[in-house]
Design a protein around this motif. Structure first.
Motif, PDB file in Angstrom:
ATOM      1  N   HIS A  90       0.814  -1.213   0.000  1.00 58.58           N
ATOM      2  CA  HIS A  90       0.000   0.000   0.000  1.00 58.58           C
ATOM      3  C   HIS A  90       0.852   1.269   0.000  1.00 58.58           C
ATOM      4  CE1 HIS A  90      -2.572   3.046   2.147  1.00 58.58           C
ATOM      5  NE2 HIS A  90      -3.262   2.790   1.066  1.00 58.58           N
ATOM      6  N   CYS A  93       3.760   1.551  -2.833  1.00 64.22           N
ATOM      7  CA  CYS A  93       3.294   1.982  -4.162  1.00 64.22           C
ATOM      8  C   CYS A  93       3.030   3.482  -4.190  1.00 64.22           C
ATOM      9  CB  CYS A  93       2.034   1.224  -4.555  1.00 64.22           C
ATOM     10  SG  CYS A  93       2.327  -0.502  -4.938  1.00 64.22           S
ATOM     11  N   ILE A  94       2.394   3.982  -3.156  1.00 64.84           N
ATOM     12  CA  ILE A  94       2.078   5.412  -3.105  1.00 64.84           C
ATOM     13  C   ILE A  94       3.356   6.246  -3.118  1.00 64.84           C
ATOM     14  CG2 ILE A  94       1.112   7.241  -1.653  1.00 64.84           C
ATOM     15  CD1 ILE A  94      -0.991   5.163  -0.724  1.00 64.84           C
ATOM     16  N   GLN A  98       4.678   8.820  -6.053  1.00 65.59           N
ATOM     17  CA  GLN A  98       4.891  10.229  -5.709  1.00 65.59           C
ATOM     18  C   GLN A  98       6.300  10.681  -6.084  1.00 65.59           C
ATOM     19  OE1 GLN A  98       3.970  10.311  -1.526  1.00 65.59           O
ATOM     20  NE2 GLN A  98       1.892  11.047  -1.888  1.00 65.59           N
TER      21      GLN A  98
END
Length: 113
Positions: A90, A93-94, A98
């Motif tokens: 989770h 990946c974010i 970014q």
């Protein structure tokens, strides 16, 4: 050459996200345990209100006691890294996306790397 540069960007961003996940996971485990301890103190384990006095319900569990409880009840050092796989998927990946977007925007605007 641009394909290699993009691959390096993504690889570096992914590595940075893994390091960030590893570094922040123990703190989040302790934060969750602290909140859980506070909730268990104010409410019964099954969610019903305790019949204890207000002084007992407001008793705070210290930071050291929370660390000790997580360590002893969770099975040692591994307890501080419980849920790391989901966090990698989770949060990793974010953070990766970014950082790649940030680098792409800097290149698009002609800013130095």
């Amino acid at each position: 050459e641009k394909e290699v540069a993009l691959g390096v960007e993504i690889g570096a961003a992914f590595l940075a996200s893994l390091v960030a996940c590893l570094a922040s996971q123990p703190g989040d485990v302790l934060l969750t345990a602290t909140y859980k301890n506070g909730k268990d103190d104010k409410n019964g384990k099954d969610g019903e209100a305790n019949c204890e006095s207000d002084d007992d319900a407001n008793e705070n569990v210290g930071f050291g006691a929370t660390i000790s409880k997580v360590y002893q009840e969770g099975g040692g050092i591994a307890a501080f890294f419980r849920g790391l796989n989901a966090r990698f998927f989770h949060v990793g990946c974010i953070i990766t996306f970014q950082l790649v977007i940030y680098d792409q925007m800097k290149q698009f605007l002609g800013l130095p790397a």
